[in-house]
Design a protein around this motif. Structure first.
Motif, PDB file in Angstrom:
ATOM      1  N   PHE A 228      51.834   6.686 -79.259  1.00 42.52           N
ATOM      2  CA  PHE A 228      52.089   5.537 -78.411  1.00 42.52           C
ATOM      3  C   PHE A 228      51.347   4.312 -78.924  1.00 42.52           C
TER       4      PHE A 228
ATOM      5  N   MET B  79      51.679  -1.741 -75.268  1.00 41.97           N
ATOM      6  CA  MET B  79      52.766  -2.678 -74.981  1.00 41.97           C
ATOM      7  C   MET B  79      52.249  -3.946 -74.320  1.00 41.97           C
TER       8      MET B  79
ATOM      9  N   VAL C  19      49.749  -0.957 -70.488  1.00 39.11           N
ATOM     10  CA  VAL C  19      51.008  -0.220 -70.602  1.00 39.11           C
ATOM     11  C   VAL C  19      51.177   0.219 -72.044  1.00 39.11           C
TER      12      VAL C  19
ATOM     13  N   VAL D 100      53.840   2.282 -74.987  1.00 39.98           N
ATOM     14  CA  VAL D 100      55.247   2.538 -75.294  1.00 39.98           C
ATOM     15  C   VAL D 100      55.325   3.499 -76.472  1.00 39.98           C
ATOM     16  N   GLU D 101      56.324   4.333 -76.454  1.00 42.06           N
ATOM     17  CA  GLU D 101      56.541   5.325 -77.506  1.00 42.06           C
ATOM     18  C   GLU D 101      56.886   4.638 -78.828  1.00 42.06           C
TER      19      GLU D 101
ATOM     20  N   ARG E 215      57.471   5.204 -71.693  1.00 39.20           N
ATOM     21  CA  ARG E 215      56.412   4.213 -71.458  1.00 39.20           C
ATOM     22  C   ARG E 215      55.483   4.757 -70.384  1.00 39.20           C
TER      23      ARG E 215
ATOM     24  N   VAL F  22      61.480  -5.278 -72.938  1.00 42.83           N
ATOM     25  CA  VAL F  22      60.387  -4.732 -73.738  1.00 42.83           C
ATOM     26  C   VAL F  22      59.729  -5.864 -74.506  1.00 42.83           C
TER      27      VAL F  22
END
Length: 404
Positions: A202, A205, A226, A228-229, A251, A292
Motif C-alpha cells: 500500500f 493516498m 488513507v 491505497v493498493e 483503500r 482518487v
C-alpha cells in the motif's frame, strides 16, 4: 416701452411668457413618472412579501432540506472527512410563480471521524470532540424544490477550527506538511506493509490530520491517513510501486501514534464495493465515487493547512442568492410574518377587528380568531392603570444544536 421680442422688467429673464405651458407640462410629466415608479415599487414589494416565508428552522420540511444539503456537501468534498449537520441557523423560502420553491439556508456542520472514502453513513459517524480540535463548517446553501424533489444549486462554505475547550496537555493540530509528523507517517506505513500479510503493498493516498502531544517521555505524534493498493506485491523489492486508480483498488484508513522508531498502527481496509457510488444516510442524494487523488512520496509539498476544508464555493449559474459571508444575513421587514395579538374585550361590547397583511392574498383582512371575550373585572377606584407588556414572538431560528 418694450417690444414683443424684449423681456419686461417685471419678469425674470430666464422665463418667458410663452415657456409657461412647457414648464407646466414638464412638471406634470415628472409627477406622473414619480407616481408610476411608486406604484411599481409597491407592486414589487407586495409580490416579494407574498412569496417569501420563514418557517421554523426545526420544522420537518426544513430539516429534510438541511439533510439534502449535508449529503450534497459531503458528495462534493473529495478530501478529508465527512461532515454532520449540527444546527440550522436560518431559512428563507421563496415561492416562484411556477410553483417551485427556492430554499436559502444557513447551516452549521461538524467534522466527523469518518473519511470521505469511508462507506459508513454520516449518522453512524462520530463527531470529533472539541478537546480533539473540532472543525466547523459554516455554509450558505441554495436549494430548489420542484415537484417535491429537492436539489442543491449553489453553496458557499467557510471551514474553521474550534478554539473552545482546548486543554493544557491535549494534542494540538500540526500542519499537514509537518516534517517530523510525516516522518512517522511513512515509518508506520513500512510497519503496516511488513506485517499486513496482504498480497499487495500500500501507498499513502492522503494524510487526514496530524497532531502532537507532550508526554512524560517527550513529544509524541498522532496521525490519520488513507492508504491505497499499489501494483507491487509483498515479494517485490521495487521502490517504484504505482498506486492503483481503478474503482476496485483497495483503500483503507490508518491511525498511528508514537514516534518514527516506536509507534502503534491500526488500519481498516474498506471493501472494494464501497468505492462504488452509494446513497447516503437519508436516501436523498446519490454520492459519487470519490476521486482518487494520490500524494505519493511528496505529501509535504502539497498541503500546508492543519485540516481539510470543505469546498469553498459552488455557484455555476451565478445565482446571486448567496450572502456576502456565511452566517451573516440581515432580517428584512418584508420577510417577517406579523404575530396576531390577543385582545381582551369586555362582554357586551363589540370587538374591534385586528388588521394584518395576509401573506397569501396580500390584502388587509380582519382576523377575528385573535379576539377573545371574557368577563372584564370591575375597575378599582384610584388604582393606576395596568398595561400588560406585549408578548414577544417565539424565536423560530436558529434551530436546536445536535451536538455542541
Amino acid at each position: 416701452m418694450w417690444t414683443s421680442s424684449s423681456v419686461p422688467p417685471s419678469l425674470p429673464a430666464t422665463i418667458l411668457p410663452s415657456s409657461r405651458p412647457v414648464l407646466t407640462l414638464l412638471m406634470m410629466s415628472r409627477l406622473g413618472i414619480a407616481l408610476v415608479l411608486g406604484l411599481l415599487t409597491g407592486a414589487w414589494a407586495q409580490l416579494f412579501l407574498h412569496n417569501v416565508t420563514r418557517p421554523p428552522c426545526d420544522s420537518p420540511d426544513v430539516k429534510a432540506a438541511a439533510l439534502v444539503a449535508q449529503d450534497y456537501l459531503n458528495g462534493q468534498h473529495t478530501h478529508g472527512y465527512k461532515y454532520a449537520l449540527n444546527q440550522i441557523d436560518d431559512i428563507k423560502i421563496i415561492t416562484k410563480p411556477d410553483g417551485s420553491e427556492i430554499y436559502l439556508m444557513e447551516v452549521d456542520l461538524l467534522e466527523t471521524t469518518c473519511h470521505v472514502l469511508d462507506p459508513t453513513p454520516v449518522t453512524n459517524c462520530t463527531v470529533r470532540p472539541k478537546v480533539a480540535t473540532a472543525v466547523e463548517g459554516d455554509c450558505d446553501v441554495v436549494l430548489r424544490k420542484v415537484g417535491g424533489v429537492m436539489s442543491v444549486t449553489a453553496f458557499k462554505c467557510k471551514t474553521e477550527e474550534s478554539t473552545e475547550d482546548l486543554c493544557v496537555g491535549c494534542a494540538s493540530l500540526l500542519p499537514l506538511n509537518d516534517t517530523a509528523g510525516l516522518t512517522m507517517v511513512f515509518a508506520s506505513l513500512v510497519t503496516f506493509n511488513n506485517k499486513t500479510g496482504k498480497e499487495s503493498l500500500f501507498e499513502i493516498m492522503e494524510v487526514g490530520r496530524m497532531s502532537t502531544q507532550v508526554v512524560s517521555g517527550g513529544a509524541r505524534y498522532l496521525a490519520e491517513y488513507v492508504i491505497v493498493e499499489t501494483n507491487c506485491t509483498a515479494d517485490d523489492r521495487d521502490d517504484n510501486c504505482v498506486p492503483l486508480t481503478n474503482a476496485t483498488a483497495q483503500r483503507g484508513f490508518c491511525q498511528v501514534a508514537g514516534v518514527s522508531s516506536l509507534h502503534s498502527i491500526q488500519c481498516n481496509i474498506f471493501a472494494a464495493s464501497s468505492m462504488m457510488p452509494i446513497v447516503d444516510t437519508n436516501g436523498t442524494v446519490p454520492v459519487p465515487a470519490s476521486v482518487v487523488h494520490v500524494h505519493a512520496g511528496n505529501l509535504h509539498k502539497v498541503h500546508g493547512l492543519r485540516h481539510h476544508k470543505l469546498t469553498a464555493l459552488h455557484d455555476p449559474d451565478r445565482s446571486g442568492l448567496l450572502s456576502a459571508e456565511s452566517g451573516e444575513s440581515g432580517e428584512s421587514e418584508e420577510s417577517i410574518v406579523p404575530v396576531v395579538p390577543v385582545v381582551v374585550v369586555p362582554v357586551g361590547t363589540e370587538a374591534p377587528p385586528v388588521f394584518v397583511v395576509d401573506p397569501v392574498v396580500g390584502t388587509d383582512a380582519p382576523v377575528v380568531s385573535g379576539v377573545v371575550k371574557r368577563e372584564a373585572p370591575e375597575p378599582v377606584p384610584d388604582s393606576p392603570a395596568i398595561v400588560s407588556a406585549p408578548l414577544a414572538p417565539v424565536p423560530v431560528c436558529p434551530g436546536k444544536k445536535q451536538f455542541f
